[in-house]
Design an enzyme around this catalytic site. Sequence first.
Site, PDB file in Angstrom:
ATOM      1  N   GLU A 120       6.831  20.940  -9.707  1.00 48.57           N
ATOM      2  CA  GLU A 120       7.770  21.890 -10.314  1.00 48.57           C
ATOM      3  C   GLU A 120       8.623  21.267 -11.421  1.00 48.57           C
ATOM      4  OE1 GLU A 120      10.062  23.896  -7.297  1.00 48.57           O
ATOM      5  OE2 GLU A 120       8.471  25.340  -6.993  1.00 48.57           O
ATOM      6  N   GLU A 179       2.551  27.476  -3.651  1.00 52.38           N
ATOM      7  CA  GLU A 179       3.508  27.600  -2.548  1.00 52.38           C
ATOM      8  C   GLU A 179       3.845  29.081  -2.385  1.00 52.38           C
ATOM      9  OE1 GLU A 179       6.920  25.079  -3.133  1.00 52.38           O
ATOM     10  OE2 GLU A 179       5.701  23.371  -3.728  1.00 52.38           O
TER      11      GLU A 179
HETATM   12  C1  GAL Z   1       9.827  24.592  -4.052  1.00 50.10           C
HETATM   13  C2  GAL Z   1       9.408  23.140  -3.987  1.00 50.10           C
HETATM   14  C3  GAL Z   1       9.072  22.710  -2.580  1.00 50.10           C
HETATM   15  C4  GAL Z   1      10.127  23.205  -1.621  1.00 50.10           C
HETATM   16  C5  GAL Z   1      10.218  24.694  -1.729  1.00 50.10           C
HETATM   17  C6  GAL Z   1      11.199  25.322  -0.767  1.00 50.10           C
HETATM   18  O1  GAL Z   1      10.648  24.829  -5.143  1.00 50.10           O
HETATM   19  O2  GAL Z   1       8.295  22.886  -4.790  1.00 50.10           O
HETATM   20  O3  GAL Z   1       9.006  21.301  -2.523  1.00 50.10           O
HETATM   21  O4  GAL Z   1      11.343  22.611  -1.929  1.00 50.10           O
HETATM   22  O5  GAL Z   1      10.632  25.024  -3.031  1.00 50.10           O
HETATM   23  O6  GAL Z   1      11.269  26.712  -0.938  1.00 50.10           O
END
Ligand code: GAL
Length: 633
Positions: free
Chosen positions: A144, A315
């Site tokens: 990110e 994610e």
């Molecule tokens: C994203 C990140 C992850 C985790 C997640 C939690 O922004 O890539 O590592 O922190 O959020 O929602």
Amino acid sequence: MKRTLGVCYYPEHWPQDQWATDAAQMIEAGLTWVRIGEFAWARMEAVSGTLTWDWLDQAIDVLGDTGLKVVLGTPTATPPRWMIDKYPDMLAVDAANNTRKFGSRRHYDFSHLPYRDECRRIATLMAERYGKNPHVAAWQIDNEYDCHDTTLSYSDAAKRGFQDWLAQKYQSTDALNRAWGNVFWSMDYDTFDQIDVPNLTVTEANHPHQLAFRQYSSDQVVAFNKAQADAIRAHSDAPLIHNYMGRITTFDHWKVGADLDIASWDSYPIGFLSDRIEGTPKEKLKFLRQGHPDNQAFHHDLYRAVGRGRMWVMEQQPGPVNWAPYNPAPLPGMARLWAWEAFAHGAETVCYFRWRQTPFAQEQMHAGLLRPDRAPAPALAEARQVADEFAAMPDVGTANAQAALIFDYESAWAWDAQPQGADFEMFRLAFAAYRGLRRAGLNIDILPPNTADLSDYKLVLAPGIMSLSDPFRKALTTFKGIALIGPRTDTKTPELVIPNIMGPNLPNVDVTAILTESIPPNDKIKLQGGGRFRHWFEHLDGTAPVHLTTKDGLPAIMGGDHLRYLAGWPDDATFDKIIGGLCDTLDLDTFALPDGLRIRDTDTHRFVFNYAPTSQRWGDTIIPAAGVHWEKL
Ligand code: GAL
């Protein structure tokens, strides 16, 4: 291409004797992919130069032997503590000149070249070791970019890099002074090393100075990413991916994407609704446990284009997150709906974040597919359901889009530097236009600003584009559909200067924006026949036909049959009306979609998503809250 599911997993968080059980349960849950490694630098190299791979070898073996494909992340978002001792000046500096300290993550400066070399080194070591490993089927570089506002840094490293970048671009300070208009307020420079980063000036820094710093900073992200991409490609044929975020415009994703094979993004619909999307308290309440019905689609469409057709969700929110101001749980069914929606928009893979909720550290309140005690969390069964449903669904491609939206990061920087009205933000305007297209039920492609061929589309919107690129301008000259350009489009040169012949400079359309107003939230410009502009209004002049006027008789849309200029920022109902009118002219079918229902077509099926908190009717079908329906086209 078979659609697949996956999950993010941190073997280093759990005793090694649990890995095999985890892997077996992932397979049982119908998962294909597992992403690992992206924060584990301190476990790979606890001491500078001493590499420890056994645990990672074993984790990859256990996961791979169980039948999972591994996405291996480079750990460069979390440099170990020793790195800071080695390079104390690698930490980024915020706009108030505070150093951003060690103790969380992303504590590095994109401009710091020795740190970039360290990243190239660890990526090379990983690629040498795992580049031909049959279980490592994809790579994720870093994690990110820009998360926690980390693109812009006002450090010494950034200042030096910026000065070099300016010297290469302008060659002489005379040229720079002329381009920026530094005669104004006696801002001329004699040497490049006099030029500072544009923070802490008494009042706003000159806009081209700010814009150049944004361009420079974006270029550092591109170069940082490319250093690792090149290092890995030298040893591996597996596809390279980065996981972008939602609503991030600080670096040029088109350029980063050009060095990678797949664009993925991290989708947290409920977290985003709460902290990243405008809306009335009433709207936010309605979608509190579902997320904004257009936000995910927008980013799927954007990143499908950034990935030149290849897109993943790396994610996917599975339950409450920990980081938004409030963190409600999704409605039952949403973890399934979000996955199906991603696939309908062309995602190859959706990975839930994360496998098991961690009992320790910053994200201990963030849900996973398993609870901290290993019991299943609600999203696990939904993932299983999606996996079973995939098995029954033929593989399909995304349908051709009828409508396109141009999206340009440079323009976002220009308008951040020069908003001219407190509510003007590029993403917000582009998203408002996108939402209008989507409420009409259209399939939408998002396109880069240098798009040279529009022949696939009937309707094209280009709001807020600082200056039209030559290829795009040329494509407009032969465009057979309707392109609605503006507001605030093609009114500046690429140096953020008003051109001698004032814009927009549209091919064969005589229209000029002669005066610009920004409007506070409690005012509006009313349009003839209903509707209104908010935030922004340009007074237009010229001989082109007028298609719509304000109540006061000023032009609101001017232009020819195929190319028109929109003078203001329509509110949602007005966007609906304008887009509806254009679709009628174009003979494009639109839909009167019930509340919270959205549609997206694949080659063979129409998918209908119910984001409303209550059931909705679609033809003869009742779709429950958080329900997904599909039918053959
Ligand atoms: C994203 C990140 C992850 C985790 C997640 C939690 O922004 O890539 O590592 O922190 O959020 O929602």
